[in-house]
Design an enzyme around this catalytic site. Structure first.
Site, short mmCIF file in Angstrom:
data_model
loop_
_atom_site.label_atom_id
_atom_site.label_comp_id
_atom_site.label_asym_id
_atom_site.label_seq_id
_atom_site.Cartn_x
_atom_site.Cartn_y
_atom_site.Cartn_z
N GLY A 1 0.80 -1.22 0.00
CA GLY A 1 0.00 0.00 0.00
C GLY A 1 0.83 1.27 0.00
N CYS A 2 2.15 1.13 -0.03
CA CYS A 2 3.01 2.30 -0.09
C CYS A 2 3.49 2.51 -1.52
CB CYS A 2 4.23 2.13 0.81
SG CYS A 2 3.88 2.35 2.55
N GLN A 3 3.52 3.75 -1.94
CA GLN A 3 4.01 4.10 -3.26
C GLN A 3 5.51 3.80 -3.34
OE1 GLN A 3 3.48 8.24 -4.08
NE2 GLN A 3 4.11 8.07 -6.20
N SER A 4 6.22 4.14 -2.28
CA SER A 4 7.66 3.87 -2.19
C SER A 4 7.86 2.50 -1.56
CB SER A 4 8.33 4.92 -1.31
OG SER A 4 7.99 6.21 -1.71
#
Length: 140
Positions: A50-53
């Site tokens: 769920g993290c872009q990075s």
């Protein structure tokens, strides 16, 4: 130190800055001081979904307290996870599970993140609490 006391310390620190540019710089500096995850734990299993990075988090239970380490490939995200680890690391699982996260709103973090980073922040908090739940069940 209790989680709430640490959170209040973080709120006080962020309130010292005039604007968000200074707060971002402070978050970047916090990220530089993050207790880094051991290379062996930089695996797919430790990536926060769920993290872009890319954000890796590892947790160890030591003397009934959870010690978190982490890393990220993005400087702002690294600062965000550093803040969360500071608040929740070295605490007992039940205290992490019960802790509120209002301090995130009080420092204005969610308001100054892009929607994808804000979603990542929620995912990070969720993952830290999931580790706490997992370790709490082991302690029973």
């Amino acid at each position: 130190m209790q989680i709430e006391d640490i959170q209040n310390e973080i709120i006080d620190e962020f309130s010292m800055f005039e604007d968000w540019e200074e707060r971002y710089q402070y978050m970047i500096d916090l990220g530089k001081d993050l207790p880094l995850i051991d290379a062996q734990y930089k695996t797919e299993n430790n990536l926060i979904k769920g993290c872009q990075s890319k954000v890796w988090v590892h947790a160890d239970l030591v003397d009934n307290k959870i010690i978190f380490t982490a890393d990220s490939d993005a400087i702002i995200t690294k600062g965000i996870i550093a803040i969360l680890i500071r608040a929740f690391s070295n605490q007992e699982p039940q205290d992490i599970i019960a802790a509120n996260t209002e301090f995130i709103d009080k420092i204005g973090l969610k308001d100054h993140l892009s929607p994808t980073r804000a979603n990542g922040l929620v995912s990070m908090v969720k993952q830290l609490k999931m580790y706490a739940i997992a370790y709490q069940t082991q302690l029973k």
